[in-house]
Design a protein around this motif. Structure first.
Motif, short mmCIF file in Angstrom:
data_model
loop_
_atom_site.label_atom_id
_atom_site.label_comp_id
_atom_site.label_asym_id
_atom_site.label_seq_id
_atom_site.Cartn_x
_atom_site.Cartn_y
_atom_site.Cartn_z
N PRO A 1 -5.98 -4.04 2.65
CA PRO A 1 -6.88 -4.64 3.65
C PRO A 1 -7.08 -3.84 4.86
O PRO A 1 -7.94 -3.97 5.78
N LYS A 2 -5.94 -3.14 5.16
CA LYS A 2 -5.71 -2.29 6.54
C LYS A 2 -6.56 -0.92 6.44
O LYS A 2 -7.51 -0.66 7.17
N CYS B 1 0.95 -1.10 -0.06
CA CYS B 1 0.10 0.02 -0.06
C CYS B 1 0.89 1.27 0.19
O CYS B 1 1.91 1.46 0.86
N ALA B 2 0.64 2.12 -0.66
CA ALA B 2 1.10 3.53 -0.80
C ALA B 2 1.03 4.38 0.23
O ALA B 2 1.84 5.01 0.80
N GLY B 3 -0.25 4.01 0.89
CA GLY B 3 -0.56 5.06 2.15
C GLY B 3 -0.03 4.31 3.42
O GLY B 3 0.49 5.23 4.26
N CYS B 4 -0.25 3.32 3.72
CA CYS B 4 0.18 2.70 5.01
C CYS B 4 1.33 1.86 5.19
O CYS B 4 1.61 1.26 6.08
N ASP B 5 2.07 1.35 4.01
CA ASP B 5 2.89 0.44 3.65
C ASP B 5 2.74 -0.96 3.81
O ASP B 5 3.54 -1.74 4.43
N GLY C 1 -6.90 1.82 0.97
CA GLY C 1 -6.07 2.47 -0.12
C GLY C 1 -5.47 1.51 -1.14
O GLY C 1 -5.83 0.35 -1.13
N SER C 2 -5.19 2.24 -2.28
CA SER C 2 -4.99 1.46 -3.53
C SER C 2 -3.39 1.04 -3.32
O SER C 2 -2.58 1.80 -2.65
N ALA C 3 -2.95 -0.29 -3.91
CA ALA C 3 -1.59 -0.63 -3.79
C ALA C 3 -0.67 0.38 -4.67
O ALA C 3 -1.12 0.88 -5.74
N ALA C 4 0.56 0.57 -4.23
CA ALA C 4 1.33 1.55 -4.72
C ALA C 4 2.10 0.68 -5.82
O ALA C 4 2.62 1.17 -7.18
#
Length: 129
Positions: free
Chosen positions: A91-92, A73-77, A95-98
């Motif tokens: 899943p957390k 994930c780009a947002g929460c890693d 957000g969309s995958a980086a």
């Protein structure tokens, strides 16, 4: 069926390595194949057998290691298994995958060469004068 072109490319690369290093036969070739690579393993096995005929790989076993798809994930890693078809929403945090971390691989991991055993040298009979 692009599996045949993949099998032919694998055979060609192994043939080049065999010629470069003086090998005459291989007993197996191992591939790392990502589950998201769009390759059907059974079709690749069938195609490999056809492509290997008459080469250093004739009769060799094709081993396929499936590499699971993983995304970050780009947002929460957060990193997760994508599954098939791939789920690219985190899943957390939703957000969309980086990017895809794994699952698109397609490469030769190992070739096991057949060891050539030269026939024993036999002494010629000693001629008496």
């Amino acid at each position: 069926m692009h599996e045949l072109s993949i099998a032919m490319a694998v055979v060609e690369q192994v043939q080049e390595a065999a010629a470069e290093h003086g090998h005459v036969a291989a007993s197996s070739v191992s591939l790392r194949l990502g589950e998201l690579a769009g390759v059907v393993p059974q079709a690749l096995r069938f195609s490999f057998e056809l492509a290997a005929a008459g080469t250093v790989l004739e009769g060799a076993r094709l081993c396929i290691e499936q590499v699971p798809g993983r995304a970050r994930c780009a947002g929460c890693d957060t990193e997760w298994a994508t599954g098939v078809p791939p789920s690219l929403w985190c899943p957390k945090c939703r957000g969309s995958a980086a990017d895809l971390v794994s699952g698109r691989e397609l490469h030769i991991a190992e070739v096991r060469w057949t060891v050539r055993t030269d026939p024993p040298v036999t002494a010629s009979p000693h001629e008496e004068s």
